[in-house]
Design a protein around this motif. Structure first.
Motif, short mmCIF file in Angstrom:
data_model
loop_
_atom_site.label_atom_id
_atom_site.label_comp_id
_atom_site.label_asym_id
_atom_site.label_seq_id
_atom_site.Cartn_x
_atom_site.Cartn_y
_atom_site.Cartn_z
N THR A 9 0.81 -1.23 0.00
CA THR A 9 0.00 0.00 0.00
C THR A 9 0.84 1.28 0.00
OG1 THR A 9 -0.12 0.23 2.42
CG2 THR A 9 -1.74 -1.22 1.37
N CYS A 10 2.13 1.18 -0.26
CA CYS A 10 2.99 2.37 -0.20
C CYS A 10 4.00 2.35 -1.35
CB CYS A 10 3.73 2.44 1.14
SG CYS A 10 4.74 0.98 1.50
N PRO A 11 4.47 3.52 -1.78
CA PRO A 11 5.52 3.55 -2.80
C PRO A 11 6.84 3.05 -2.21
CG PRO A 11 5.08 5.77 -1.99
CD PRO A 11 4.03 4.87 -1.38
N LEU A 12 7.60 2.36 -3.01
CA LEU A 12 8.88 1.80 -2.56
C LEU A 12 9.97 2.13 -3.58
CD1 LEU A 12 7.66 -1.75 -1.44
CD2 LEU A 12 8.31 0.14 0.07
N PRO A 13 11.23 2.23 -3.12
CA PRO A 13 12.33 2.44 -4.08
C PRO A 13 12.39 1.30 -5.09
CG PRO A 13 13.07 2.80 -1.82
CD PRO A 13 11.70 2.19 -1.72
N PRO A 14 12.83 1.59 -6.31
CA PRO A 14 12.89 0.55 -7.36
C PRO A 14 13.65 -0.70 -6.92
CG PRO A 14 13.25 2.71 -8.32
CD PRO A 14 13.22 2.92 -6.84
N SER A 15 14.76 -0.51 -6.22
CA SER A 15 15.56 -1.68 -5.82
C SER A 15 14.81 -2.54 -4.82
CB SER A 15 16.89 -1.22 -5.22
OG SER A 15 16.69 -0.35 -4.11
N VAL A 16 13.95 -1.94 -4.00
CA VAL A 16 13.16 -2.71 -3.03
C VAL A 16 12.04 -3.45 -3.75
CG1 VAL A 16 11.75 -2.59 -0.95
CG2 VAL A 16 13.76 -1.13 -1.18
N LYS A 17 11.47 -2.84 -4.78
CA LYS A 17 10.46 -3.53 -5.58
C LYS A 17 11.04 -4.79 -6.21
CE LYS A 17 7.62 0.43 -6.93
NZ LYS A 17 7.09 1.19 -8.11
N VAL A 18 12.24 -4.65 -6.75
CA VAL A 18 12.91 -5.82 -7.36
C VAL A 18 13.15 -6.89 -6.31
CG1 VAL A 18 15.04 -6.61 -8.46
CG2 VAL A 18 13.97 -4.46 -9.20
N LEU A 19 13.58 -6.47 -5.14
CA LEU A 19 13.85 -7.42 -4.05
C LEU A 19 12.60 -8.20 -3.68
CD1 LEU A 19 15.84 -8.34 -1.75
CD2 LEU A 19 14.86 -6.50 -0.39
N LEU A 20 11.48 -7.50 -3.48
CA LEU A 20 10.25 -8.17 -3.08
C LEU A 20 9.71 -9.07 -4.18
CD1 LEU A 20 8.32 -5.27 -1.26
CD2 LEU A 20 9.53 -7.18 -0.20
N SER A 21 9.93 -8.67 -5.42
CA SER A 21 9.40 -9.43 -6.54
C SER A 21 10.20 -10.68 -6.85
CB SER A 21 9.35 -8.54 -7.79
OG SER A 21 8.52 -7.42 -7.58
N ASP A 22 11.31 -10.85 -6.18
CA ASP A 22 12.15 -12.04 -6.37
C ASP A 22 11.51 -13.22 -5.65
OD1 ASP A 22 14.14 -13.84 -6.92
OD2 ASP A 22 15.51 -13.08 -5.38
N GLY A 23 10.77 -14.01 -6.36
CA GLY A 23 10.15 -15.18 -5.76
C GLY A 23 8.74 -14.95 -5.26
N CYS A 24 8.25 -13.68 -5.30
CA CYS A 24 6.89 -13.39 -4.86
C CYS A 24 6.16 -12.64 -5.97
CB CYS A 24 6.88 -12.54 -3.60
SG CYS A 24 7.55 -13.35 -2.13
N ASP A 25 4.85 -12.78 -6.01
CA ASP A 25 4.02 -11.96 -6.90
C ASP A 25 3.53 -10.78 -6.07
OD1 ASP A 25 4.29 -13.69 -9.08
OD2 ASP A 25 2.64 -14.94 -8.38
N VAL A 26 3.85 -9.57 -6.50
CA VAL A 26 3.58 -8.39 -5.70
C VAL A 26 2.62 -7.45 -6.42
CG1 VAL A 26 4.60 -6.49 -4.39
CG2 VAL A 26 5.92 -8.58 -4.77
N THR A 27 1.60 -7.00 -5.72
CA THR A 27 0.69 -5.98 -6.22
C THR A 27 1.07 -4.65 -5.57
OG1 THR A 27 -1.11 -7.60 -6.46
CG2 THR A 27 -1.72 -5.26 -6.40
N PHE A 28 1.56 -3.72 -6.36
CA PHE A 28 1.94 -2.41 -5.85
C PHE A 28 0.76 -1.46 -6.03
CE2 PHE A 28 5.98 -4.40 -7.13
CZ PHE A 28 6.67 -4.31 -5.92
N ALA A 29 -0.02 -1.29 -4.95
CA ALA A 29 -1.28 -0.55 -5.05
C ALA A 29 -1.17 0.88 -4.52
CB ALA A 29 -2.37 -1.30 -4.28
N GLY A 30 -0.08 1.25 -3.89
CA GLY A 30 -0.01 2.55 -3.24
C GLY A 30 0.94 3.52 -3.89
N GLU A 31 1.08 3.44 -5.20
CA GLU A 31 2.05 4.30 -5.90
C GLU A 31 1.63 5.77 -5.90
OE1 GLU A 31 5.13 3.00 -7.39
OE2 GLU A 31 4.40 1.66 -5.84
N GLU A 32 0.37 6.04 -6.13
CA GLU A 32 -0.11 7.42 -6.23
C GLU A 32 -0.70 7.94 -4.94
OE1 GLU A 32 0.56 9.16 -8.87
OE2 GLU A 32 1.42 7.42 -9.92
N ARG A 33 -1.35 7.07 -4.19
CA ARG A 33 -2.00 7.46 -2.93
C ARG A 33 -2.20 6.22 -2.09
NH1 ARG A 33 -7.04 5.56 -3.13
NH2 ARG A 33 -7.97 5.17 -5.19
N VAL A 34 -2.50 6.44 -0.83
CA VAL A 34 -2.77 5.31 0.08
C VAL A 34 -4.14 4.73 -0.26
CG1 VAL A 34 -3.09 4.62 2.47
CG2 VAL A 34 -1.38 6.36 1.90
N PRO A 35 -4.23 3.44 -0.51
CA PRO A 35 -5.53 2.84 -0.80
C PRO A 35 -6.49 2.97 0.38
CG PRO A 35 -3.75 1.34 -1.38
CD PRO A 35 -3.14 2.45 -0.59
#
Length: 320
Positions: A9-35
Motif C-alpha cells: 500500500t505504499c511507494p517503494l524504491p525501485p531496488s526494493v520492488k525488485v527485491l520483493l518481486s524475487d520469488g513473490c508476486d507483488v501488487t503495488f497498489a499505493g504508488e499514487e496514494r494510500v488505498p
C-alpha cells in the motif's frame, strides 16, 4: 515452492520492488496514494500478506474484513502504532516490522538536527537563498557548540545508544532516562536518571528517541520544558506525539528554549503552523531513515521475516 502474493500500500524504491518481486508476486497498489480500507479489502483477495507503512491505518475493523488468505501484515517501519497488533493476534495474523536496520541512519540524522538547531542553520540558509548575505562579521549568526555540553537522551534503546556514541565523538557528556537502567556495558559511561525530571534539569541538549505510547504522549509539556536549563536545544527523532506543540512553540518564541531540531510531527504530514514562524527551528520532513542503504535493508528484513513465517521458522522481526 508456491509463489506467495504480497499486496503493498505504499511507494517503494525501485531496488526494493525488485527485491520483493524475487520469488513473490507483488501488487503495488499505493504508488499514487494510500488505498482506502475498501480498496485494501478487495485488493488483498488471494494475497498472502499485506505490506503497509505508517500512513495506512490497519485498525480492528479493517483486520476483521481482510480475506482469509491474508495471514501476515508487514509494516515498512519500526513503529507499529498504526496497526492494532492485539486485533491482529486475535485473528491469527502475524505482524512484522523493521527493527534495528534504521538505527545508524536515524542516529546520523539526529546529529544533523542537533547541529542544525545549535548552529542556526534555518536562518543561515535563508540568509543565503534570499540574497541578504552581506559578508562575514564576528556577530553573524553565532550559535552554540556541542563540545563540552551535556546531552540528555530520553529512550536508550538501540537508537539512543547510537546517538550517544556519536555525541561522545563531538565531546559531549551523555545522560539518559529509560524505563529501566542499562547494564554497564551498554551504558558506556552514560549517567542514568530514574526520573525524567532529573534528566531534564541537566540537559543542555535534549534528544527524544522514545516510541509513541500512551505513556509518552505529550511527554514534553510546558511544565517539563520549564525544567530544562535556560537556552537548551530540543531535538525530536522519535515520534511527534511526544511533544506538546503549543508548549514547545511558546518556549521557542520567548527564548526559554534556544532552538529545536524536528524530524517528526504530531499529526504529520500536517505541521503546526507556529513552527514556520520561528527562525530557531530546524525541520526535516521525517527523513531520519532516508538512506537507500536503510530502505533496502528494511525491504530485506521484511522479506526474510515473511519467508521464515511461510516456512514455519521463527522470525527475528515478528511482533505477534
Amino acid at each position: 515452492m508456491l509463489r506467495r502474493r504480497i499486496y503493498v500500500t505504499c511507494p517503494l524504491p525501485p531496488s526494493v520492488k525488485v527485491l520483493l518481486s524475487d520469488g513473490c508476486d507483488v501488487t503495488f497498489a499505493g504508488e499514487e496514494r494510500v488505498p482506502t480500507a475498501e480498496e485494501i479489502v478487495s485488493g488483498t483477495l488471494g494475497h498472502d500478506a499485506l505490506l503497509v507503512t505508517t500512513p495506512t491505518r490497519v485498525d480492528r475493523p479493517l483486520i476483521e474484513r481482510l480475506p482469509p488468505s491474508v495471514k501476515a501484515i508487514a509494516t515498512y517501519s519500526v513503529g507499529n502504532d498504526h496497526i492494532d497488533v492485539d486485533a491482529a493476534a486475535e485473528h491469527g495474523l502475524a505482524v512484522f516490522s523493521t527493527p534495528d536496520v534504521l538505527t545508524d541512519a536515524c542516529a546520523e540524522a539526529t546529529m544533523l538536527l542537533m547541529l542544525g538547531a545549535a548552529r542556526r542553520a534555518t536562518e543561515a540558509i535563508a540568509l543565503l537563498r534570499e540574497g541578504r548575505w552581506q559578508g562575514w562579521t564576528p556577530v553573524q549568526l553565532n550559535g552554540v557548540g556541542l563540545t563540552g555540553k551535556r546531552l540528555g537522551i530520553v529512550g536508550m534503546g538501540r537508537l539512543g545508544r547510537a546517538i550517544a556514541d556519536r555525541a561522545r565523538a563531538f565531546g559531549m557528556a551523555v545522560d539518559y532516562h529509560n524505563r529501566s537502567r542499562l547494564e554497564p556495558g551498554l551504558e558506556a559511561g552514560a549517567g542514568y536518571h530514574a526520573s525524567l525530571e532529573d534528566l531534564l534539569r541537566v540537559s543542555q541538549f535534549l534528544v527524544l528517541a522514545c516510541p509513541a505510547t500512551e505513556q509518552t504522549r505529550g511527554l514534553l509539556n510546558a511544565r517539563r520544558i520549564g525544567l530544562l536549563p535556560p537556552g537548551a536545544i530540543v531535538v525530536n527523532i522519535g515520534r511527534g506525539s511526544v511533544v506538546v506543540d503549543d508548549d514547545l512553540i511558546a518556549a521557542l518564541g520567548d527564548g526559554r528554549v534556544a532552538g529545536a531540531g524536528l524530524d517528526v510531527f504530531d499529526g504529520e504530514p500536517s505541521v503546526h503552523p507556529g513552527y514556520f514562524r520561528l527562525p530557531n527551528v530546524f525541520m526535516l520532513p521525517h527523513v531520519g531513515s532516508a538512506t537507500i542503504e536503510t530502505r533496502e535493508a528494511m525491504g530485506q528484513i521484511l522479506l526474510d521475516g515473511l519467508r521464515d513465517f511461510w516456512a514455519g521458522r521463527p522470525a527475528v522481526n515478528r511482533l505477534v
